[in-house]
Design an enzyme around this catalytic site. Sequence first.
Site, short mmCIF file in Angstrom:
data_model
loop_
_atom_site.label_atom_id
_atom_site.label_comp_id
_atom_site.label_asym_id
_atom_site.label_seq_id
_atom_site.Cartn_x
_atom_site.Cartn_y
_atom_site.Cartn_z
CE1 TYR A 67 -4.32 -1.24 -0.24
CE2 TYR A 67 -3.28 -3.05 0.95
CZ TYR A 67 -4.33 -2.55 0.19
OH TYR A 67 -5.38 -3.36 -0.14
NE ARG A 70 -3.00 0.11 -4.95
CZ ARG A 70 -4.23 -0.21 -4.50
NH1 ARG A 70 -4.38 -1.18 -3.64
NH2 ARG A 70 -5.28 0.45 -4.91
CG ASN A 102 -11.31 4.65 -8.50
OD1 ASN A 102 -11.52 3.45 -8.58
ND2 ASN A 102 -11.40 5.46 -9.54
CB VAL A 103 -8.32 3.81 -2.38
CG1 VAL A 103 -9.45 2.89 -1.94
CG2 VAL A 103 -7.30 3.03 -3.21
CG ASP A 104 -7.54 7.39 -7.48
OD1 ASP A 104 -8.42 8.23 -7.20
OD2 ASP A 104 -7.59 6.68 -8.51
CG HIS A 130 -14.00 -0.02 -2.23
ND1 HIS A 130 -13.82 -0.61 -3.46
CD2 HIS A 130 -15.19 -0.48 -1.76
CE1 HIS A 130 -14.87 -1.39 -3.73
NE2 HIS A 130 -15.70 -1.33 -2.72
CB CYS A 138 -4.88 2.12 15.29
SG CYS A 138 -4.37 0.74 16.34
N GLY A 198 -15.93 3.12 -15.90
CA GLY A 198 -14.62 2.48 -15.64
C GLY A 198 -14.64 1.47 -14.51
CB SER A 200 -14.84 -5.09 -13.94
OG SER A 200 -14.62 -5.18 -12.55
P1 OAD Z 1 -11.53 -3.28 -12.36
O1 OAD Z 1 -10.08 -3.37 -12.66
O2 OAD Z 1 -12.24 -4.52 -11.94
O3 OAD Z 1 -12.32 -2.74 -13.65
C1 OAD Z 1 -11.87 -1.60 -14.35
C2 OAD Z 1 -12.73 -1.46 -15.60
O4 OAD Z 1 -12.33 -0.29 -16.24
C3 OAD Z 1 -12.58 -2.60 -16.61
O5 OAD Z 1 -13.88 -3.02 -17.05
C4 OAD Z 1 -11.79 -1.97 -17.75
O6 OAD Z 1 -12.18 -2.47 -19.03
C5 OAD Z 1 -12.21 -0.54 -17.63
N1 OAD Z 1 -11.23 0.45 -18.14
C6 OAD Z 1 -9.88 0.35 -18.20
N2 OAD Z 1 -9.34 1.48 -18.68
C7 OAD Z 1 -10.38 2.32 -18.92
C8 OAD Z 1 -10.48 3.65 -19.43
N3 OAD Z 1 -9.40 4.37 -19.78
N4 OAD Z 1 -11.72 4.19 -19.56
C9 OAD Z 1 -12.83 3.47 -19.22
N5 OAD Z 1 -12.80 2.22 -18.76
C10 OAD Z 1 -11.59 1.65 -18.59
O7 OAD Z 1 -11.71 -2.10 -11.30
P2 OAD Z 1 -12.97 -1.79 -10.38
O8 OAD Z 1 -14.24 -2.13 -11.06
O9 OAD Z 1 -12.79 -0.42 -9.85
O10 OAD Z 1 -11.58 -3.21 -4.36
O11 OAD Z 1 -12.74 -2.81 -9.20
C11 OAD Z 1 -13.62 -2.80 -8.11
C12 OAD Z 1 -12.87 -3.13 -6.85
O12 OAD Z 1 -12.14 -4.35 -7.01
C13 OAD Z 1 -11.79 -2.13 -6.47
O13 OAD Z 1 -12.30 -1.02 -5.76
C14 OAD Z 1 -10.88 -2.94 -5.60
C15 OAD Z 1 -10.81 -4.18 -6.46
O14 OAD Z 1 -10.46 -5.35 -5.82
C16 OAD Z 1 -10.90 -3.35 -3.23
O15 OAD Z 1 -9.69 -3.26 -3.18
C17 OAD Z 1 -11.78 -3.61 -2.05
#
Ligand code: OAD
Length: 260
Positions: A67, A70, A102-104, A130, A138, A198, A200
């Site tokens: 982390y 990141r 997102n956590v960014d 998240h 802590c 953006g 999945s």
């Molecule tokens: P994912 O990596 O699962 O999905 C990202 C999506 O963004 C995919 O469908 C890509 O095709 C799409 N993508 C990539 N580049 C893109 C762009 N430039 N424009 C538009 N779409 C784009 O990420 P999340 O759905 O955010 O949780 O994942 C959900 C959670 O799973 C995260 O918050 C994290 C992870 O494990 C925890 O850590 C609890």
Amino acid sequence: MAFPLDLISVLRHVERVTVLTGAGVSQESGLRTFRDSQTGLWAQYRPTDLATPQAFARDPKLVWDWYAMRRDKVRTVEPNPAHLALARMARLVSDFCLVTQNVDGLHQKAEAIVAGSSLLQRAYPIIELHGNLARVRCASCGQPAETWDESDQDVPCCAFCGGLLRPDVVWFGEALPRQALEQAVEAARTCQVFFSVGTSGVVQPAASLAYAARNRGAVVVEVNAEPTPLSEKADFALQGKAGEVLPALVEAAWPTPPSR
Ligand code: OAD
């Protein structure tokens, strides 16, 4: 870029918009997504080694360092046109809510940029489902830590109870922050247009928000680089990069008035 005219017409009249974002919205800032097959973080690392309470109990240093890496990366990147377009959209709609997995912290950074360049000050919620990489708390007593020694060889400890510090993010198997989740569900249920950008759409409960919105009659719009399980159910599935699609969509629906 051409958009369906009925989508543009809906957006021109909409009053309440909720947006859910995922890692794809930050991809064009240079941050890795999780599930893209070659480049996603989960293609290189196993979530069970790094993003669970069990992983932290087993090897806190490994988890802390991952982390910290990141967090360092996030400090070097900037919001991209997708984040900026959403901050602009927030000023064009009377009731706007941004929910992110997102956590960014890039939505907040984009908001600061747009607020600085816009006459229209606009308060709207940015709900972090998240957590946020920049925050640390802590693992034992939950007390947030304002400062800690990043150069420490060991995982830094809590100044109050001596427990180990951990990132203030949600790990697999942990509950989401209750208030954030309640606000997100309410925003999904009450909006007229719901954007899924953006993500999945496979991680719950965030993934269910689009369906909660749809069941209450909202128009669901997906913006994603590739099809997801939501694509077939969405009223509009716009395939492409968020940093290209969103600025073009905002301009098409709310054209900038010509300067005199
Ligand atoms: P994912 O990596 O699962 O999905 C990202 C999506 O963004 C995919 O469908 C890509 O095709 C799409 N993508 C990539 N580049 C893109 C762009 N430039 N424009 C538009 N779409 C784009 O990420 P999340 O759905 O955010 O949780 O994942 C959900 C959670 O799973 C995260 O918050 C994290 C992870 O494990 C925890 O850590 C609890």
